[in-house]
Motif scaffolding. Sequence first.
Motif, PDB file in Angstrom:
ATOM      1  N   ASP A  36       0.866  -1.172   0.000  1.00 44.01           N
ATOM      2  CA  ASP A  36       0.000   0.000   0.000  1.00 44.01           C
ATOM      3  C   ASP A  36       0.907   1.228   0.000  1.00 44.01           C
ATOM      4  O   ASP A  36       1.798   1.332   0.844  1.00 44.01           O
ATOM      5  CB  ASP A  36      -0.905  -0.013   1.239  1.00 44.01           C
ATOM      6  CG  ASP A  36      -2.015   1.015   1.190  1.00 44.01           C
ATOM      7  OD1 ASP A  36      -1.747   2.180   0.823  1.00 44.01           O
ATOM      8  OD2 ASP A  36      -3.155   0.668   1.536  1.00 44.01           O
ATOM      9  N   PRO A  39       0.629   3.488   3.582  1.00 47.19           N
ATOM     10  CA  PRO A  39       0.471   2.460   4.615  1.00 47.19           C
ATOM     11  C   PRO A  39       0.017   3.004   5.955  1.00 47.19           C
ATOM     12  O   PRO A  39       0.397   4.101   6.354  1.00 47.19           O
ATOM     13  CB  PRO A  39       1.865   1.844   4.721  1.00 47.19           C
ATOM     14  CG  PRO A  39       2.781   2.933   4.283  1.00 47.19           C
ATOM     15  CD  PRO A  39       2.023   3.702   3.228  1.00 47.19           C
ATOM     16  N   GLN A  40      -0.764   2.187   6.639  1.00 47.48           N
ATOM     17  CA  GLN A  40      -1.190   2.515   7.997  1.00 47.48           C
ATOM     18  C   GLN A  40      -0.219   1.949   9.021  1.00 47.48           C
ATOM     19  O   GLN A  40      -0.391   2.153  10.218  1.00 47.48           O
ATOM     20  CB  GLN A  40      -2.608   2.012   8.231  1.00 47.48           C
ATOM     21  CG  GLN A  40      -3.624   2.784   7.398  1.00 47.48           C
ATOM     22  CD  GLN A  40      -5.029   2.328   7.679  1.00 47.48           C
ATOM     23  OE1 GLN A  40      -5.565   1.471   6.992  1.00 47.48           O
ATOM     24  NE2 GLN A  40      -5.627   2.894   8.716  1.00 47.48           N
ATOM     25  N   HIS A  44       2.188  -2.814   5.404  1.00 41.84           N
ATOM     26  CA  HIS A  44       0.780  -2.791   4.948  1.00 41.84           C
ATOM     27  C   HIS A  44       0.729  -3.241   3.493  1.00 41.84           C
ATOM     28  O   HIS A  44       1.271  -2.611   2.602  1.00 41.84           O
ATOM     29  CB  HIS A  44       0.232  -1.375   5.107  1.00 41.84           C
ATOM     30  CG  HIS A  44      -1.220  -1.227   4.790  1.00 41.84           C
ATOM     31  ND1 HIS A  44      -1.926  -0.120   5.210  1.00 41.84           N
ATOM     32  CD2 HIS A  44      -2.100  -1.988   4.101  1.00 41.84           C
ATOM     33  CE1 HIS A  44      -3.190  -0.217   4.798  1.00 41.84           C
ATOM     34  NE2 HIS A  44      -3.303  -1.352   4.101  1.00 41.84           N
ATOM     35  N   HIS A 107      -6.867  -5.506   2.871  1.00 39.50           N
ATOM     36  CA  HIS A 107      -5.713  -4.920   3.552  1.00 39.50           C
ATOM     37  C   HIS A 107      -5.160  -5.937   4.551  1.00 39.50           C
ATOM     38  O   HIS A 107      -5.926  -6.515   5.335  1.00 39.50           O
ATOM     39  CB  HIS A 107      -6.122  -3.671   4.336  1.00 39.50           C
ATOM     40  CG  HIS A 107      -6.668  -2.573   3.491  1.00 39.50           C
ATOM     41  ND1 HIS A 107      -5.923  -1.477   3.138  1.00 39.50           N
ATOM     42  CD2 HIS A 107      -7.894  -2.395   2.928  1.00 39.50           C
ATOM     43  CE1 HIS A 107      -6.663  -0.661   2.401  1.00 39.50           C
ATOM     44  NE2 HIS A 107      -7.867  -1.203   2.259  1.00 39.50           N
ATOM     45  N   ILE A 109      -2.226  -5.937   7.476  1.00 43.32           N
ATOM     46  CA  ILE A 109      -1.334  -4.999   8.164  1.00 43.32           C
ATOM     47  C   ILE A 109      -0.726  -5.661   9.394  1.00 43.32           C
ATOM     48  O   ILE A 109      -1.452  -6.065  10.310  1.00 43.32           O
ATOM     49  CB  ILE A 109      -2.101  -3.733   8.603  1.00 43.32           C
ATOM     50  CG1 ILE A 109      -2.897  -3.144   7.432  1.00 43.32           C
ATOM     51  CG2 ILE A 109      -1.141  -2.704   9.190  1.00 43.32           C
ATOM     52  CD1 ILE A 109      -3.886  -2.066   7.846  1.00 43.32           C
ATOM     53  N   LEU A 117      -2.755   2.029  14.484  1.00 39.98           N
ATOM     54  CA  LEU A 117      -2.614   2.222  13.044  1.00 39.98           C
ATOM     55  C   LEU A 117      -2.523   3.714  12.751  1.00 39.98           C
ATOM     56  O   LEU A 117      -3.180   4.526  13.404  1.00 39.98           O
ATOM     57  CB  LEU A 117      -3.831   1.657  12.298  1.00 39.98           C
ATOM     58  CG  LEU A 117      -3.965   0.149  12.237  1.00 39.98           C
ATOM     59  CD1 LEU A 117      -5.250  -0.224  11.504  1.00 39.98           C
ATOM     60  CD2 LEU A 117      -2.764  -0.496  11.586  1.00 39.98           C
ATOM     61  N   HIS A 120      -5.158   6.738   7.219  1.00 39.10           N
ATOM     62  CA  HIS A 120      -4.953   6.648   5.771  1.00 39.10           C
ATOM     63  C   HIS A 120      -5.093   8.064   5.222  1.00 39.10           C
ATOM     64  O   HIS A 120      -6.094   8.443   4.639  1.00 39.10           O
ATOM     65  CB  HIS A 120      -6.020   5.719   5.168  1.00 39.10           C
ATOM     66  CG  HIS A 120      -5.507   4.775   4.146  1.00 39.10           C
ATOM     67  ND1 HIS A 120      -4.442   5.043   3.327  1.00 39.10           N
ATOM     68  CD2 HIS A 120      -5.931   3.547   3.790  1.00 39.10           C
ATOM     69  CE1 HIS A 120      -4.235   4.021   2.520  1.00 39.10           C
ATOM     70  NE2 HIS A 120      -5.127   3.104   2.782  1.00 39.10           N
TER      71      HIS A 120
END
Length: 144
Positions: A36, A39-40, A44, A107, A109, A117, A120
């Motif tokens: 991603d 990312p969180q 991720h 997702h 993570i 987290l 986003h």
Amino acid sequence: MTEAAYDTDNIFAKILRGEIPSHRVYEDEAVIAFMDVMPQGPGHTLVVPKVPSRNLLDADPSIFGPLFTVVQRIAQAVKKAFSADGVTVMQFNEPASGQTVYHLHVHVIPRFNGVPLKPHTGEMEKSEVLAENAGKIRAALTTN
């Protein structure tokens, strides 16, 4: 209310066609997994079926077996690659749920005790960080 049609120009469709680069960690005939870009948390990863659908609500049920087999493999790999305490798996359907890209995706993570987290926010991670994290996950996949 009628659901919107699948948009063939969504960002994941473009990634699947190779029109937009991605840091891929896994690919087979049915599914790809890639980092991603917002990312969180470190590691991720997104798992995306190659068959087009907006989300879980309109997807052909035959894709769920291959998709979630890969989700499990990626979850195991990210947990190992980042020495995580756990793994969050999330999937959103339609705007009210928080879905922002209208191609079915999951997702994955890695999670660490006491570490929330990140939001986003739209802040993109540096490409070199994504590449390094992708390498860690690919290495963990080969040793699973």
